[in-house]
Each structure stands twice: as structure tokens, then as C-alpha cells.
Design an enzyme around this catalytic site. Structure first.
Site, mmCIF file in Angstrom:
data_model
loop_
_atom_site.group_PDB
_atom_site.id
_atom_site.type_symbol
_atom_site.label_atom_id
_atom_site.label_comp_id
_atom_site.label_asym_id
_atom_site.label_seq_id
_atom_site.Cartn_x
_atom_site.Cartn_y
_atom_site.Cartn_z
ATOM 1 N N HIS A 28 2.822 -10.564 9.322
ATOM 2 C CA HIS A 28 3.927 -11.288 8.665
ATOM 3 C C HIS A 28 5.311 -10.803 9.107
ATOM 4 C CE1 HIS A 28 3.773 -8.069 5.650
ATOM 5 N NE2 HIS A 28 2.593 -8.443 5.277
ATOM 6 N N HIS A 82 -3.832 -0.172 -3.764
ATOM 7 C CA HIS A 82 -2.740 -1.078 -3.377
ATOM 8 C C HIS A 82 -3.296 -2.495 -3.341
ATOM 9 C CE1 HIS A 82 0.688 -2.774 -1.541
ATOM 10 N NE2 HIS A 82 0.492 -2.432 -0.278
ATOM 11 N N GLU A 84 -2.023 -5.243 -2.066
ATOM 12 C CA GLU A 84 -1.725 -6.153 -0.962
ATOM 13 C C GLU A 84 -3.041 -6.513 -0.272
ATOM 14 O OE1 GLU A 84 1.578 -5.025 1.584
ATOM 15 O OE2 GLU A 84 1.729 -7.084 2.323
ATOM 16 N N ASP A 86 -4.332 -6.909 2.600
ATOM 17 C CA ASP A 86 -4.996 -6.205 3.701
ATOM 18 C C ASP A 86 -5.882 -5.065 3.174
ATOM 19 O OD1 ASP A 86 -2.434 -5.251 3.014
ATOM 20 O OD2 ASP A 86 -2.191 -4.170 4.901
ATOM 21 N N HIS A 148 4.964 0.741 -1.532
ATOM 22 C CA HIS A 148 6.066 -0.181 -1.419
ATOM 23 C C HIS A 148 5.891 -1.436 -2.287
ATOM 24 C CE1 HIS A 148 4.403 -3.297 1.590
ATOM 25 N NE2 HIS A 148 3.381 -2.528 1.300
ATOM 26 N N ASP A 167 -0.593 2.752 1.888
ATOM 27 C CA ASP A 167 0.250 2.536 3.068
ATOM 28 C C ASP A 167 1.042 3.784 3.475
ATOM 29 O OD1 ASP A 167 -0.468 -0.115 3.413
ATOM 30 O OD2 ASP A 167 1.252 -0.922 2.328
ATOM 31 N N TYR A 195 6.807 2.069 11.436
ATOM 32 C CA TYR A 195 6.225 1.715 10.141
ATOM 33 C C TYR A 195 7.213 2.037 9.018
ATOM 34 C CZ TYR A 195 2.539 0.917 6.751
ATOM 35 O OH TYR A 195 1.799 0.406 5.726
ATOM 36 N N HIS A 231 -3.718 2.717 6.867
ATOM 37 C CA HIS A 231 -3.527 2.225 8.248
ATOM 38 C C HIS A 231 -3.402 3.417 9.188
ATOM 39 C CE1 HIS A 231 -2.677 -1.907 6.993
ATOM 40 N NE2 HIS A 231 -1.759 -1.474 6.158
HETATM 41 FE FE1 FEO Z 1 1.244 -2.947 1.784
HETATM 42 FE FE2 FEO Z 1 -1.072 -2.308 4.159
HETATM 43 O O1 FEO Z 1 -0.314 -3.215 2.742
#
Ligand code: FEO
Length: 407
Positions: A28, A82, A84, A86, A148, A167, A195, A231
Site C-alpha cells: 500500500h 497486531h 493489521e 498482514d 503503529h 511490526d 521501515y 517482518h
Molecule cells: Fe502494521 Fe505489518 O502491519
């Protein structure tokens, strides 16, 4: 085919069961030049626990890696650090397949997961200081609100001293190596900087506050032996290095480097950019011209993090700045950089509104403007070049003075 996807043991009780997304290039808006990973972790204790999941298209990777060590139904707990997608994208599937006894998330995480999905069970909220026993070991939770997302939290495996940091301390970097110390440090440092710049720059004050509060909330940094993010590679050595880097980047100190971001219609603004860079360089400041025609937002945001001065330049087009410039200024404004000086410049034919517009956007983004900016009519004439060179020199002098002042 999936039988070849295996879990990877990372400690006595913990396995990595995530996915490597080698070909991801557009996250994104974030240009993930080196792909990414979605890390999920399996803790084998009396209560078998899955920490986070993966992006939905990689559900088969997650399932196969888990099944290489246990049956799905053996999972007792799922932790969502988290919400989100992903990391949470496979939570509905994992609830259905594993039928866990409990799914834990922060209060905001429970809300976010219920907003995302129709789930067949109630989720259990946890807050900072809560602890869940897994049998021999236990998980301790620390909320990291707005680092975040509002739901974000850390989970700490107390005896093994592993921080599952979602993250935080991660990077978009696809690799065959499980650990950071196995990867080329120049590549991974750049990806960490990138990042931080693109995901965390605007949360710098919150990051500093969180790190300062870690001892008070029962998780002093010296307790942490491994950081397992969602990640990129896992930190098992030199943990203080990345924590100190986060504190440094949160402060956004002035570096002796200027970034000159520009777009050009017929080359005049580009000539201005290069003359400005010469003035900067000759005055002792590293200068980097970046053409918007050959770069991307996430690269430029990283350079803003690593600079002291940022100059934006473009031609005027239909009484406006060029769309590419509006795009990057919009993006940088959202990241709320602090402690950066700069100005705007550009070539024009008859109306020349772009410089004023860029300066207005720069002010809104938080840049402190130096001088009045610089406009040059049509092609660059000799005297125009000198003005650009002098602008570079003036910005360099101001930057060096401020760097001297920051101690
Ligand atoms: Fe904030 Fe890797 O998602």
C-alpha cells in the site's frame, strides 16, 4: 506440494511458522524492493500457542509449517499482537481449524478484530501487565498503542526472554536467513531505516516514551534476549543496537546531508537542482539530488529521515506544482518529519505558482523554511545558476550552524 514448507526452530520452545513474500513490491504505497516476510511463531509448551498469523494468500504456508511439528487442533491459544491484515488475515481460518481455547488481543485489538471479521468465539482482552501461563513458561503483555496502530502490543515469553514485537524492530526484507546477524548488515540497516521512516517516523515521541517506560511496566530491556518481529529477520544479538537506533531516529537529529527532491519538464529545474547540490557540496554538506521520475515515496522518506535539509523543486504546470510533487509532499506531510530545514525552487514560464505552493505544503509538513525560495524563468541562464549555487551554500551554512548547536 506444501509438505516441503517446514517450521524453523528458533529457540528451545519456539518455531517460526511464517511466510516469505519474495515478490512483494507494493505494500500500500511502500515500495518493498527486497520483498518481505510475515512472521508467525509457535510456542510448544503445555498450552501450545500461536503468535500472530500471516497475510491471507499465505494461509497454506502457515498451515503447512505448523503441521510439520504439531496438529492444528493441538493449538490452545492464539495471540494477536497486531490487527493489521498482514498479521491477522488468517485468524478466522485458524480459529475454525484449530478451535483454540482462547484468542488474546489488546482491548483495542479485540475491537479491531471484531470490526474486521465475524468470529465464532469471544476474544479475551489483555492489557499491560497481564500474564498468561502456558505451563512452564508464560507470556507477559505490554500495550504499544499507536506504534503503529491503536491495537498494537508486545508479548514477552518470560523464561526464554523472547519479545514478540509485531511490526516494531522489523523490516521488509525477504531472506532465507532466520536471524539478523546472518544477513548483510548494510542491506538490513537500510531496510530498518526505510521501515522506520515510512511506518514509524510520525510515532517517534511515543516510541521514546515506550522505551523509557519499559522498566516501569516490568520489561526492562536487559531482560530481552531475542526480538522476534512480524517482518524480516529476528534479532538474537546486538539488541541494544536496534533499540538505540530507534531512539536516535525518533529524535530525528540533523545529519550533515541535504536531499534535493525534484521533477522537471524540460530540464531547467533539474539544472537548478544540480547547481544547488554543487553549492551544498562545496560548503561541506553531502548533497543528494533525487528525481521524482526515477524514485519512489518510500526511498525519499528514508532520505528525509537521514538528512538535515530537504529541498523540493519542480516546474509550474497549469498554474500548479507538478502532480508528482503534490504526491510526495502529501506523503511526507503524513509522516510528520521534525527538525528539518528546507526550501523550494523551480523553473517557470509565465505564472510560476509552484514554489509558493510547495513552500506552503512544506510548512504544513513541519519543515522550517530557509529564505524565500527560488524561481527561475525558462532555461537556466548563467546568473540563474549562480543563484542556485548560492542557495545551496546558504542552506549548507544554516545546516552546519544548527548541527553545531545541537551538540
Ligand atoms: Fe502494521 Fe505489518 O502491519
Amino acid at each position: 506440494m506444501d509438505e516441503f514448507l517446514k517450521a524453523v526452530k528458533i529457540s528451545e520452545k519456539v518455531y517460526w511458522v511464517g511466510a516469505i513474500d519474495w515478490n512483494m513490491r507494493y505494500f500500500h504505497g511502500y515500495t518493498t524492493t527486497r520483498g518481505t516476510t510475515y512472521n508467525a511463531y509457535l510456542i510448544l509448551d503445555e498450552k501450545i500457542t500461536l503468535i500472530d498469523t500471516v497475510k491471507k494468500p499465505f494461509l497454506n504456508h502457515l498451515i503447512a509449517r505448523i503441521k510439520s511439528v504439531i496438529d492444528l487442533e493441538d493449538i490452545d491459544y492464539i495471540i494477536s499482537n497486531h490487527a493489521e491484515l498482514d498479521h491477522s488475515g488468517c485468524i478466522p481460518d485458524m480459529i475454525e481449524l484449530c478451535k483454540p481455547e482462547a484468542v488474546y488481543a489488546s482491548v483495542m485489538g479485540v475491537k479491531a478484530l471484531n470490526d474486521h471479521f465475524s468470529l465464532p468465539m469471544d476474544l479475551t482482552p489483555v492489557k499491560t501487565g497481564d500474564r498468561v501461563s502456558l505451563g512452564k513458561d508464560s507470556l507477559y503483555f505490554v500495550e504499544t498503542k499507536l506504534i503503529h496502530w491503536p491495537d498494537s502490543m508486545f508479548s514477552f515469553l518470560e523464561n526464554e526472554q523472547i519479545l514478540f514485537s509485531q511490526d516494531g524492530f522489523g523490516c521488509h526484507y525477504a531472506t532465507n536467513n532466520m536471524f539478523m546477524d546472518q544477513c548483510p548488515s548494510d542491506e538490513t540497516l537500510w531496510e530498518q531505516e526505510k521501515y522506520f521512516a515510512n511506518i514509524l517516523m510520525l510515532y517517534g515521541p511515543k516510541i521514546k516514551q515506550l522505551v523509557a517506560q519499559m522498566p516501569e511496566v516490568g520489561l526492562p530491556l536487559e531482560k530481552i534476549k531475542m526480538i522476534a518481529p512480524d517482518h524480516g529477520p529476528i534479532w538474537r544479538e546486538n539488541i541494544s543496537f536496534i533499540v538505540e537506533k530507534y531512539l536516535e531516529w525518533s529524535d530525528m537529529p540533523l545529519y550533515n546531508r541535504a536531499v534535493v527532491v525534484y521533477d522537471t519538464m524540460w530540464g531547467a529545474t533539474e539544472k537548478m537542482a544540480y547547481s544547488i547540490c554543487e553549492g551544498l557540496r562545496d560548503s561541506g554538506v553531502e548533497a543528494i539530488p533525487i528525481s521524482l521520475q526515477n524514485s519512489n515515496r518510500s526511498h525519499i522518506a528514508t532520505q528525509v529521515l537521514l538528512s538535515g535539509a530537504v529541498l523540493f523543486g519542480c516546474s509550474t504546470m497549469n498554474n500548479n506544482m507538478m502532480p508528482s510533487m503534490a504526491d510526495i509532499l502529501c506523503y511526507i506531510k503524513g509522516l510528520k518529519p521534525k527538525n528539518r530545514i528546507g526550501t523550494a525552487f523551480g523553473s517557470f514560464g509565465w505564472s510560476g505558482e509552484a514554489v509558493k505552493q510547495m513552500r506552503a505544503e512544506m510548512t504544513e509538513a513541519g519543515f522550517e523554511l530557509i529564505g524565500e525560495g527560488l524561481r527561475n524563468k525558462y532555461a537556466l541562464k548563467l546568473e540563474g545558476g549562480e543563484e542556485c549555487y548560492k542557495l545551496g551554500q546558504a542552506v549548507a551554512e544554516e545546516l552546519k550552524n544548527r548541527i553545531a548547536g545541537q551538540g
